[in-house]
Design a protein around this motif. Sequence first.
Motif, PDB file in Angstrom:
ATOM      1  N   ALA A 224       0.837  -1.208   0.000  1.00 21.59           N
ATOM      2  CA  ALA A 224       0.000   0.000   0.000  1.00 21.59           C
ATOM      3  C   ALA A 224       0.869   1.253   0.000  1.00 21.59           C
ATOM      4  O   ALA A 224       0.587   2.218  -0.724  1.00 21.59           O
ATOM      5  N   ASP A 225       1.932   1.252   0.803  1.00 23.07           N
ATOM      6  CA  ASP A 225       2.840   2.404   0.849  1.00 23.07           C
ATOM      7  C   ASP A 225       3.476   2.638  -0.514  1.00 23.07           C
ATOM      8  O   ASP A 225       3.580   3.785  -0.981  1.00 23.07           O
ATOM      9  N   ARG A 228       0.964   4.060  -3.149  1.00 25.73           N
ATOM     10  CA  ARG A 228       0.720   5.495  -2.972  1.00 25.73           C
ATOM     11  C   ARG A 228       1.907   6.311  -3.496  1.00 25.73           C
ATOM     12  O   ARG A 228       1.727   7.304  -4.204  1.00 25.73           O
ATOM     13  N   PHE A 229       3.109   5.876  -3.160  1.00 23.24           N
ATOM     14  CA  PHE A 229       4.308   6.579  -3.629  1.00 23.24           C
ATOM     15  C   PHE A 229       4.423   6.506  -5.147  1.00 23.24           C
ATOM     16  O   PHE A 229       4.712   7.497  -5.825  1.00 23.24           O
ATOM     17  N   GLU A 231       2.116   6.048  -7.387  1.00 28.27           N
ATOM     18  CA  GLU A 231       1.100   6.844  -8.080  1.00 28.27           C
ATOM     19  C   GLU A 231       1.574   8.282  -8.251  1.00 28.27           C
ATOM     20  O   GLU A 231       1.410   8.887  -9.322  1.00 28.27           O
ATOM     21  N   ARG A 232       2.199   8.818  -7.222  1.00 26.05           N
ATOM     22  CA  ARG A 232       2.725  10.179  -7.304  1.00 26.05           C
ATOM     23  C   ARG A 232       3.910  10.251  -8.266  1.00 26.05           C
ATOM     24  O   ARG A 232       4.051  11.206  -9.026  1.00 26.05           O
ATOM     25  N   TRP A 283      -1.287  15.943  -2.685  1.00 20.05           N
ATOM     26  CA  TRP A 283      -0.398  14.918  -2.137  1.00 20.05           C
ATOM     27  C   TRP A 283      -0.222  14.976  -0.620  1.00 20.05           C
ATOM     28  O   TRP A 283       0.722  14.384  -0.080  1.00 20.05           O
ATOM     29  N   ASP A 284      -1.069  15.636   0.080  1.00 24.49           N
ATOM     30  CA  ASP A 284      -1.038  15.635   1.548  1.00 24.49           C
ATOM     31  C   ASP A 284       0.339  15.993   2.116  1.00 24.49           C
ATOM     32  O   ASP A 284       0.837  15.344   3.049  1.00 24.49           O
TER      33      ASP A 284
END
Length: 363
Positions: A224-225, A228-229, A231-232, A283-284
């Motif tokens: 999951a980590d 997310r990375f 995708e950016r 991107w929070d």
Amino acid sequence: MGARLALLLLALAGAGCASTTGVGYYWQSVTGHLRLMQAARPVEQWLSDAQTPTVLKERLALAQRIRAFAVSELALPDNASYHRYADLQRRAAVYNVVAAPALSLTLQTWCFPVAGCVGYRGYFSEEDAQAFGRSLDPSLEVNVYPVPAYSTLGWMNWAGGDPLLNTFIGYPEGELARLVFHELAHQVVYVRNDTVFNESFATAVERLGGTRWLQTQAGAQAQADYARFDERRRAFRALTGTVRLRLQTLYRDATLDDATKLQRKAVVMADFRRDYAGLRSQWDGFASYDSFVARANNASFAAQAAYDELVPGFIALFEREGRDFARFYDAVRALAKQPKEERQRTLHGLAGTAVAGGTAERR
């Protein structure tokens, strides 16, 4: 020992033209690498040392599992590299200097007699790298950036090999695996005078190997980590790829004079920074690409392209070879024997065929 040190000079990240590089550059290369090697201790010693923090022990143990996977599943070299660890007490292994003209994405190159020409020059001291960048022709756009790891191409395995470093040991699991696979790939195939071929090949191996590691070895949280990375990263690569294409098209337009090109270039760069700000707002607080954007110029875009340009062709070649890493490496070695223009045509052709046939690139 003298011959081995001579090979070390040729293997270090970054190179210098014989006509422009003095003894000082060679000396910093040798002494910098020797200090790095001297700081390294076998991973087993770190793991058995009561003073080693628990978090570091966990990361080192993970790195050893990744290293074993590289051999058993990716057919990467089984040697001394990445079985030792060093804390360099700094944020980068080396600092690379890249340069390009104001209206071109072609990197300046520096050459070694054996290792050939590369589009960057490395320093163990950031201050020295910045000083060299300032010494270059003012007409060039220069970029100095930190590099977490570099490969000695297997030439230093007799002395313990390339070590794990504090500069990357804390990376997320997927990124740590990719970096180790990338650097080991440089020990499989290295072609003189072709940075794009070398880096694109290593990037293909890191992507393919990283995908396999995450699918078969990583837990749900690590997956999951990484998702997310990644995708950016994909969004940022898509943005910078679009910018590179716009710049290349502009620079090649024979109907425009240089003054007009410079004006339009400024618009492209302003658009880039605006579009990046839009991405970043989603991107929070993720800010890993801020430094690239802040110093973005022709040199940084050209250096980035070296890691991307031929990757689709290598991915397609891997598919053609039945997704078998050993066969893939043999095919790459065969390609490496071809003239530069011919191997590039082959890889671009493979990429085109893969796109036409619907084969997706695995990032």
